[in-house]
Every structure is written in C-alpha cells, then in structure tokens.
Design an enzyme around this catalytic site. Sequence first.
Site, PDB file in Angstrom:
ATOM      1  N   CYS A  97      -4.982  -8.682  -0.073  1.00 22.37           N
ATOM      2  CA  CYS A  97      -3.819  -8.132   0.608  1.00 22.37           C
ATOM      3  C   CYS A  97      -2.572  -8.839   0.098  1.00 22.37           C
ATOM      4  O   CYS A  97      -2.372 -10.024   0.378  1.00 22.37           O
ATOM      5  CB  CYS A  97      -3.946  -8.294   2.119  1.00 22.37           C
ATOM      6  SG  CYS A  97      -2.508  -7.636   2.980  1.00 22.37           S
ATOM      7  N   GLY A  98      -1.741  -8.116  -0.641  1.00 24.78           N
ATOM      8  CA  GLY A  98      -0.560  -8.720  -1.243  1.00 24.78           C
ATOM      9  C   GLY A  98       0.518  -9.059  -0.243  1.00 24.78           C
ATOM     10  O   GLY A  98       1.163 -10.118  -0.353  1.00 24.78           O
ATOM     11  N   SER A 265      -1.267  -5.411  -3.180  1.00 25.52           N
ATOM     12  CA  SER A 265      -2.421  -5.138  -4.044  1.00 25.52           C
ATOM     13  C   SER A 265      -2.322  -3.751  -4.650  1.00 25.52           C
ATOM     14  O   SER A 265      -2.834  -3.498  -5.749  1.00 25.52           O
ATOM     15  CB  SER A 265      -3.723  -5.295  -3.259  1.00 25.52           C
ATOM     16  OG  SER A 265      -3.737  -4.456  -2.115  1.00 25.52           O
TER      17      SER A 265
END
Length: 344
Positions: A97-98, A265
């Site tokens: 998870c960016g 992401s």
Amino acid sequence: MDLQLPPHDGDVFSVVDMHTGGHPLRIVLSGYPAAQGDSVLSKRRYVWDHLDHLRKTLMFEPRGHYDMYGALVVKSELPGADMGVLFMHNEGYSTMCGHAIIALGRFAVDYKLVKQPQSPETQVNIHCPCGLVKAFVEYSNGKTGGVRFHSVPAFVFATDVTVAVEGFGDVIVDISYGGAFYAFVSAQRFGLVVTKSRTRDLVDAATAVTNAVKSQVKFLHPTSDDLAFCYGTILTDGNDDFSSDATANVCVFADAQVDRSPTGSGVTARVALQYHKGLIQLNQTRTFQSGTTGSQFTGRAVQETTCGNYKAVIVEVAGRAFYTGVSHFVQETNDKLKHGFLLN
C-alpha cells in the site's frame, strides 16, 4: 474535565490516524496480540486465520467505515528493516500500500522507530508482505515532511487481455504489478470520466472488471503464491502518453473499496506499464491525480531490474501524509456490535 477511558472490558486499542491524499490510515499502536510467524508473509496469514475479528473491530463501523484502511506494525525478519507492516482493509489484508508507506515513513521518524533521523532526508526501510520498500522522509529542524519511496520490482504481467465483463461485454485490460496486481482500463470504455462521473458508477464498472479478471485470468508471481491475486481495477483517463499535465485515475480495490488518493502501488504499476509500452523513460517524472479528491502523487521509473523472468523497474512514488488524530478504542462485553459491521 480530564479525558478518561469509559467503562470497558478487555484490551484498549490505541491508534494514530493519518491520511495520504485523502485516504485514511489507522496505525495500531497497542491492543493487538503479537502476530505469530517467522516472516512478514507468514504473519499476514496468521492474523487472517486467528485475529481477523480485530481487523473488523477497528476497520468496520462503528469505529471505522467501509473504506477505512489500517496498518499493524510487526517485527521483520530482515536485518535491514526498520519495521514490518501488515496492511488491512474491508476485505482482508493487502500485500502493498503506497499511501500507507508515505504515512508510515513520517510516523516511523516522528514516533522514534528510526533512532537517528538525518537531514535533509531520513531513510526508513519498511518490510511489507510484498518485500522491502525504502522510504525517504524529508526531515529538517526536527520536523518531517514529504515522503518518497522506492518500490519492490514492478512489472507488466500481461497486456491486451480480453475478459468478458458482466454488463459490458468483452473488455480489453492490461495487468501490471506494483506490489499488488491491478487491471488497467480507460474509464472511457464504460462511458465514464474519472474526474466527473458518479463514484458509484465508477465503482460498479471497476468491480465488474475485477470480478471478470479474477475468474478468467490465472495469476502467477515469481516469488510467492501469496502475491498472485488481482487486488483491484484502476480506471484511467486514458492519457498515458508522457506529458507535463497530470493524468487521473480511480482505484477500486478489495471489496469495492475506493481509494481517495492516486494509489501508491497503483502508480507504481501504472508507471511500469507506461515504461513497458515505451510511453515514459527512466527518470521522467509524471504527476498522477486522484479522480475522487484531486490529490496528487508523482511517479517515475528510476532503475531497470528483473523479477523472476519478468523485466521490471524500480519506481519512485512521492506524496505527503498528514496526522488527523490519536484515539483509544474500547469494547464492552454486552455490546452485540462490538466486532463491527458494514452496510452494503
């Protein structure tokens, strides 16, 4: 009047709440039992099998909501990692998870998980289920700022894949990996505009695509079967040719959860896809905009590499996260809704 904990039974959950580009992140400080396992991936399996009621307690109503997102800090087996993390959402547990990485980078420095922060930038090595992600946190005069991160190797899994989508017929999608697999398709294919159409219409189209891809495409990942699944669909504005103008997208992931941010992401996977198609070169920076909130990340491919037999790139994504609060959550034994609920 002093703030005190109300009457309760059992453990108290302490959390820090943040947001990145509008999407929430609830970081669990205490109240969770230790996640068992000899790797971050095995810890992910353990919490899914043994502690999933706690995910629902903190993510679902009445303490959370349908689109809440969470992070559980765990120990990493990698000697170079500053922290390990498990990501949680309305359906289960993600592999990457960016937007959470951007928030966790600030959190790790501010909450002293990194012992000696450096100016002008402090590196934080975060071990995700997909692998080690390197975050770089602006740090000056004791204050944290923007965060950029370098992804795990991102690669294109397949292009021009035709899937039969209920209600829409045959749809051609590309599938790319940025720590999780996403299907990509222009919203124009459904007569939609990512920055203007109703969120419900975007969700319905993206969810239909995700369901089709899950049922019709067999996923493989070079390093782990735990990573081989379709996380969601990203509807784009179709503006993939390189430009100084921002390109917009909306990511619908997990159980029809809508990302308020541009999706870290997803940006990683989209840059890998654009690089694969020759639409962007190394170190060309592109701006990616959330179709829901207008918030922006930047992304660029910084290095060629490989992932198994796939040609891959390391992608740098940058953005900003902000604190929204600190909370203590409690439960009472006779509360029939104490483990949470969601409205469909």
